[in-house]
Design a protein around this motif. Sequence first.
Motif, PDB file in Angstrom:
ATOM      1  N   ALA A  71      -7.270  11.705  -7.884  1.00  0.00           N
ATOM      2  CA  ALA A  71      -6.757  11.999  -9.219  1.00  0.00           C
ATOM      3  C   ALA A  71      -7.356  11.051 -10.258  1.00  0.00           C
ATOM      4  O   ALA A  71      -7.704  11.463 -11.372  1.00  0.00           O
ATOM      5  CB  ALA A  71      -5.233  11.905  -9.223  1.00  0.00           C
ATOM      6  N   LEU A  72      -7.490   9.769  -9.899  1.00  0.00           N
ATOM      7  CA  LEU A  72      -8.081   8.808 -10.832  1.00  0.00           C
ATOM      8  C   LEU A  72      -9.542   9.134 -11.090  1.00  0.00           C
ATOM      9  O   LEU A  72     -10.022   9.034 -12.229  1.00  0.00           O
ATOM     10  CB  LEU A  72      -7.956   7.394 -10.249  1.00  0.00           C
ATOM     11  CG  LEU A  72      -6.557   6.786 -10.239  1.00  0.00           C
ATOM     12  CD1 LEU A  72      -6.553   5.453  -9.486  1.00  0.00           C
ATOM     13  CD2 LEU A  72      -6.054   6.589 -11.675  1.00  0.00           C
ATOM     14  N   GLU A  97       2.303   5.665   8.142  1.00  0.00           N
ATOM     15  CA  GLU A  97       0.947   5.219   7.831  1.00  0.00           C
ATOM     16  C   GLU A  97       0.068   6.398   7.389  1.00  0.00           C
ATOM     17  O   GLU A  97      -0.741   6.267   6.465  1.00  0.00           O
ATOM     18  CB  GLU A  97       0.340   4.538   9.058  1.00  0.00           C
ATOM     19  CG  GLU A  97       0.925   3.180   9.380  1.00  0.00           C
ATOM     20  CD  GLU A  97       2.332   3.233   9.944  1.00  0.00           C
ATOM     21  OE1 GLU A  97       3.041   2.208   9.876  1.00  0.00           O
ATOM     22  OE2 GLU A  97       2.738   4.297  10.467  1.00  0.00           O
ATOM     23  N   ALA A  98       0.242   7.537   8.034  1.00  0.00           N
ATOM     24  CA  ALA A  98      -0.520   8.718   7.647  1.00  0.00           C
ATOM     25  C   ALA A  98      -0.131   9.182   6.242  1.00  0.00           C
ATOM     26  O   ALA A  98      -0.987   9.559   5.424  1.00  0.00           O
ATOM     27  CB  ALA A  98      -0.307   9.841   8.653  1.00  0.00           C
ATOM     28  N   TYR A  99       1.181   9.129   5.942  1.00  0.00           N
ATOM     29  CA  TYR A  99       1.648   9.502   4.609  1.00  0.00           C
ATOM     30  C   TYR A  99       1.061   8.573   3.555  1.00  0.00           C
ATOM     31  O   TYR A  99       0.552   9.016   2.513  1.00  0.00           O
ATOM     32  CB  TYR A  99       3.169   9.454   4.551  1.00  0.00           C
ATOM     33  CG  TYR A  99       3.727   9.774   3.189  1.00  0.00           C
ATOM     34  CD1 TYR A  99       3.949  11.094   2.801  1.00  0.00           C
ATOM     35  CD2 TYR A  99       4.034   8.760   2.280  1.00  0.00           C
ATOM     36  CE1 TYR A  99       4.440  11.399   1.536  1.00  0.00           C
ATOM     37  CE2 TYR A  99       4.529   9.050   1.023  1.00  0.00           C
ATOM     38  CZ  TYR A  99       4.733  10.368   0.653  1.00  0.00           C
ATOM     39  OH  TYR A  99       5.208  10.649  -0.586  1.00  0.00           O
ATOM     40  N   ALA A 100       1.111   7.264   3.822  1.00  0.00           N
ATOM     41  CA  ALA A 100       0.582   6.299   2.860  1.00  0.00           C
ATOM     42  C   ALA A 100      -0.915   6.488   2.657  1.00  0.00           C
ATOM     43  O   ALA A 100      -1.419   6.401   1.526  1.00  0.00           O
ATOM     44  CB  ALA A 100       0.867   4.874   3.346  1.00  0.00           C
ATOM     45  N   GLN A 101      -1.645   6.759   3.747  1.00  0.00           N
ATOM     46  CA  GLN A 101      -3.085   6.963   3.630  1.00  0.00           C
ATOM     47  C   GLN A 101      -3.386   8.219   2.812  1.00  0.00           C
ATOM     48  O   GLN A 101      -4.281   8.224   1.958  1.00  0.00           O
ATOM     49  CB  GLN A 101      -3.699   7.076   5.022  1.00  0.00           C
ATOM     50  CG  GLN A 101      -5.216   7.114   5.033  1.00  0.00           C
ATOM     51  CD  GLN A 101      -5.771   7.162   6.437  1.00  0.00           C
ATOM     52  OE1 GLN A 101      -5.982   8.248   6.980  1.00  0.00           O
ATOM     53  NE2 GLN A 101      -5.995   6.004   7.045  1.00  0.00           N
ATOM     54  N   GLY A 102      -2.642   9.303   3.071  1.00  0.00           N
ATOM     55  CA  GLY A 102      -2.835  10.534   2.321  1.00  0.00           C
ATOM     56  C   GLY A 102      -2.484  10.358   0.853  1.00  0.00           C
ATOM     57  O   GLY A 102      -3.186  10.867  -0.041  1.00  0.00           O
ATOM     58  N   PHE A 103      -1.387   9.641   0.588  1.00  0.00           N
ATOM     59  CA  PHE A 103      -0.989   9.398  -0.801  1.00  0.00           C
ATOM     60  C   PHE A 103      -2.062   8.610  -1.539  1.00  0.00           C
ATOM     61  O   PHE A 103      -2.418   8.931  -2.682  1.00  0.00           O
ATOM     62  CB  PHE A 103       0.328   8.619  -0.829  1.00  0.00           C
ATOM     63  CG  PHE A 103       0.835   8.324  -2.211  1.00  0.00           C
ATOM     64  CD1 PHE A 103       1.580   9.251  -2.917  1.00  0.00           C
ATOM     65  CD2 PHE A 103       0.552   7.101  -2.819  1.00  0.00           C
ATOM     66  CE1 PHE A 103       2.037   8.976  -4.199  1.00  0.00           C
ATOM     67  CE2 PHE A 103       0.999   6.810  -4.094  1.00  0.00           C
ATOM     68  CZ  PHE A 103       1.743   7.752  -4.795  1.00  0.00           C
TER      69      PHE A 103
END
Length: 275
Positions: A262-263, A249-255
């Motif tokens: 970036a957008l 979940e932390a990885y997905a939130q950071g991604f």
Amino acid sequence: MTAEKHGHSVSAWALDGIPEIEPGADLAQLIGDALASDENGCLDGDILVVTSKILSKAEGRIVEASDREAAITAETVRVVATRAYEGGVTRIVENRLGIVGAAAGVDASNTADGTVLLLPIDPDASARALASALRARFGVRLGVIVSDTLGRAWRIGQTDIAIGAAGVHVVDDLRGSTDSQGRPLSVTVPVVADELAGLGDLVKGKASGRPVAVVRGMGRLVTAEVDTPGARTLPRTGPTDMFRLGTDEAYAQGFEAGRAAALAESAQPNGDPAA
């Protein structure tokens, strides 16, 4: 069960004679009767460890739930992590009591088919009511711990912890004292309420039909008044929570945060954020 702790004897045993609990049951009366009949008697400084499930039943926290997952969702304040396994999904969540654990404390065991048990609305208040009634009946200082089963990060299996407490210190704050070598202790705060809950579980068992244990020999933790800081003070959530999310979940939130940044940057003229 008897053990040595801090140079003195600590003993624990489960009470017999407590019947199956129904909604509206007078737990103070039933537990008091079991104490009165117990061969060990009831002494000043005793601590009762009471399984939360009988409080839930007495307080009518039984709900119809053909889908346990819906009940878990209703009790969830925040999702910490989810993991799929063969047969379903395990959800680690923070519930309304601030406890982080699996399934928000919703329990489908030892209850009728098609129903689940929710945790007591306010376990500390339930503990205070029990402690007050039993102190009045027996004329001694009694502490009450309300226990429930919980898994822990980085450890397999489960143990019982305190989710409610009254008339007993929940921590033994040793900060400011010294160790055996004379060095100052600056961070040592044993959560004695959880230790008591685990000890109670050892003698109660999970399927023995004996939901209340007595711990004797830890009277130094029992307070003169029942209205003391309870187990609600123990969960570490909010700013002090070092593990607020699961790894995935932390990885997905950071991604997602990186993608959004970036957008936003690419939307600026010539890709210059300062333009």
